[in-house]
Design a protein around this motif. Sequence first.
Motif, mmCIF file in Angstrom:
data_model
loop_
_atom_site.group_PDB
_atom_site.id
_atom_site.type_symbol
_atom_site.label_atom_id
_atom_site.label_comp_id
_atom_site.label_asym_id
_atom_site.label_seq_id
_atom_site.Cartn_x
_atom_site.Cartn_y
_atom_site.Cartn_z
ATOM 1 N N UNK A 60 0.828 -1.212 0.000
ATOM 2 C CA UNK A 60 0.000 0.000 0.000
ATOM 3 C C UNK A 60 0.859 1.257 0.000
ATOM 4 N N UNK A 61 1.874 1.299 0.851
ATOM 5 C CA UNK A 61 2.744 2.470 0.904
ATOM 6 C C UNK A 61 3.487 2.671 -0.406
ATOM 7 N N UNK A 62 3.946 1.580 -0.998
ATOM 8 C CA UNK A 62 4.649 1.672 -2.275
ATOM 9 C C UNK A 62 3.728 2.182 -3.379
ATOM 10 N N UNK A 63 2.489 1.700 -3.406
ATOM 11 C CA UNK A 63 1.527 2.178 -4.408
ATOM 12 C C UNK A 63 1.256 3.668 -4.225
ATOM 13 N N UNK A 64 1.105 4.091 -2.984
ATOM 14 C CA UNK A 64 0.844 5.499 -2.714
ATOM 15 C C UNK A 64 2.041 6.353 -3.113
ATOM 16 N N UNK A 65 3.244 5.886 -2.778
ATOM 17 C CA UNK A 65 4.444 6.626 -3.133
ATOM 18 C C UNK A 65 4.684 6.690 -4.629
ATOM 19 N N UNK A 66 4.288 5.645 -5.348
ATOM 20 C CA UNK A 66 4.441 5.645 -6.808
ATOM 21 C C UNK A 66 3.490 6.634 -7.457
ATOM 22 N N UNK A 67 2.273 6.750 -6.902
ATOM 23 C CA UNK A 67 1.293 7.665 -7.473
ATOM 24 C C UNK A 67 1.594 9.118 -7.114
ATOM 25 N N UNK A 68 2.105 9.326 -5.880
ATOM 26 C CA UNK A 68 2.368 10.693 -5.427
ATOM 27 C C UNK A 68 3.750 10.766 -4.778
ATOM 28 N N UNK A 69 4.774 11.120 -5.552
ATOM 29 C CA UNK A 69 6.113 11.273 -4.974
ATOM 30 C C UNK A 69 6.148 12.411 -3.948
ATOM 31 N N UNK A 70 7.163 12.381 -3.107
ATOM 32 C CA UNK A 70 7.366 13.464 -2.143
ATOM 33 C C UNK A 70 6.640 13.292 -0.832
ATOM 34 N N UNK A 71 6.094 12.102 -0.577
ATOM 35 C CA UNK A 71 5.422 11.840 0.686
ATOM 36 C C UNK A 71 6.419 11.324 1.724
ATOM 37 N N UNK A 72 6.088 11.516 2.975
ATOM 38 C CA UNK A 72 6.873 10.961 4.086
ATOM 39 C C UNK A 72 6.140 9.722 4.589
ATOM 40 N N UNK A 73 6.634 8.554 4.220
ATOM 41 C CA UNK A 73 5.929 7.292 4.415
ATOM 42 C C UNK A 73 6.524 6.504 5.577
ATOM 43 N N UNK A 74 5.640 6.034 6.461
ATOM 44 C CA UNK A 74 6.046 5.227 7.613
ATOM 45 C C UNK A 74 5.115 4.025 7.723
ATOM 46 N N UNK A 75 5.667 2.855 7.953
ATOM 47 C CA UNK A 75 4.874 1.655 8.166
ATOM 48 C C UNK A 75 5.219 1.009 9.484
ATOM 49 N N UNK A 76 4.219 0.475 10.162
ATOM 50 C CA UNK A 76 4.416 -0.310 11.386
ATOM 51 C C UNK A 76 3.993 -1.734 11.086
ATOM 52 N N UNK A 77 4.852 -2.698 11.393
ATOM 53 C CA UNK A 77 4.568 -4.102 11.115
ATOM 54 C C UNK A 77 5.053 -4.968 12.275
ATOM 55 N N UNK A 78 4.181 -5.854 12.732
ATOM 56 C CA UNK A 78 4.492 -6.723 13.865
ATOM 57 C C UNK A 78 5.450 -7.843 13.501
ATOM 58 N N UNK A 79 5.261 -8.469 12.332
ATOM 59 C CA UNK A 79 6.012 -9.667 11.981
ATOM 60 C C UNK A 79 7.378 -9.290 11.389
ATOM 61 N N UNK A 80 8.467 -9.743 12.005
ATOM 62 C CA UNK A 80 9.803 -9.338 11.539
ATOM 63 C C UNK A 80 10.061 -9.659 10.073
ATOM 64 N N UNK A 81 9.599 -10.821 9.608
ATOM 65 C CA UNK A 81 9.872 -11.209 8.225
ATOM 66 C C UNK A 81 9.190 -10.266 7.241
ATOM 67 N N UNK A 82 7.973 -9.831 7.559
ATOM 68 C CA UNK A 82 7.272 -8.908 6.667
ATOM 69 C C UNK A 82 7.859 -7.504 6.765
ATOM 70 N N UNK A 83 8.273 -7.096 7.958
ATOM 71 C CA UNK A 83 8.941 -5.798 8.093
ATOM 72 C C UNK A 83 10.219 -5.774 7.258
ATOM 73 N N UNK A 84 10.963 -6.881 7.278
ATOM 74 C CA UNK A 84 12.174 -6.984 6.465
ATOM 75 C C UNK A 84 11.829 -6.893 4.980
ATOM 76 N N UNK A 85 10.760 -7.574 4.566
ATOM 77 C CA UNK A 85 10.332 -7.507 3.163
ATOM 78 C C UNK A 85 9.935 -6.089 2.768
ATOM 79 N N UNK A 86 9.238 -5.382 3.659
ATOM 80 C CA UNK A 86 8.840 -4.008 3.348
ATOM 81 C C UNK A 86 10.069 -3.139 3.094
ATOM 82 N N UNK A 87 11.107 -3.328 3.901
ATOM 83 C CA UNK A 87 12.345 -2.554 3.697
ATOM 84 C C UNK A 87 13.009 -2.947 2.376
ATOM 85 N N UNK A 88 13.040 -4.245 2.086
ATOM 86 C CA UNK A 88 13.636 -4.701 0.832
ATOM 87 C C UNK A 88 12.859 -4.172 -0.368
ATOM 88 N N UNK A 89 11.528 -4.171 -0.266
ATOM 89 C CA UNK A 89 10.711 -3.681 -1.371
ATOM 90 C C UNK A 89 10.852 -2.172 -1.558
#
Length: 257
Positions: A60-89
């Motif tokens: 979701x954050x990546x889609x939003x950032x692709x549509x509108x550059x210049x945003x300050x995007x922050x995500x909170x994720x409980x599961x370490x593996x998915x948080x790691x994937x979000x950073x990699x993506x």
Amino acid sequence: MTSTWADDALSRNAFLGGRLQVLQPRRGYRAGTDPVLLAAAVDASPGDSVLELGCGAGVALLCLGARQPGLRLTGVELQPAYADLARRNAALNRQPIEVVEADLAALPGTIKARRFDHVISNPPYFDRAHSLPAPDPGRELAFGGAALSLTDWIITAARRVAPGGRLTLIQRSDRLPEMMAAVAGRLGSIVVLPLAARQGRAADRVLLQARAAGRAAFRLGAPLVLHAGDRHLRDTDDFTEAARKILRDGEKLRMDV
């Protein structure tokens, strides 16, 4: 679940007609149309801050950032593996996204001290008091295994909305009464957009958007129909023109709050 996935346990999937390339686990929770629709409903401007609670692999954050550059995007994720994937993506798509690994029931001070112009979320769909758990741990946490109830999840999200900011949620339609009750008295100018799989079918999901200190009357929008025809006939997507513009071309989904 491990804290990360090996490369051969991941697939690389295209979103927004190929504008985004996203790594996802071959087995486990995999993003579909919901995070794309959620992002499309956010009317953000350059410089706005956006917080996603339960960001998963960051779609979701990546889609939003692709549509509108210049945003300050922050995500909170409980599961370490998915948080790691979000950073990699985020790195894969060259988007600056801050990913915080944390439990929504105990948000760190770095998040609790901040308010955001937009808070977005796709809370777990199922109330496990009335449904069976998923066999995969990652899918279970994503769909129904969160410690917070839907009400508490929404209250947590509402507390992070800045004055004049907006909360945007996507959820199953049968949980709309819980959503409305949780938002009442905290945010106003509520708009609900039903999402129907096909013409003539009842909406199975809804987008809800509300504004801090909003005073406009409640509005129920016309359903967005996602698929053409009365049933799925072939192995290619059959999105309606309106849905295709949002899901493939990255067009905005207007909520008109």
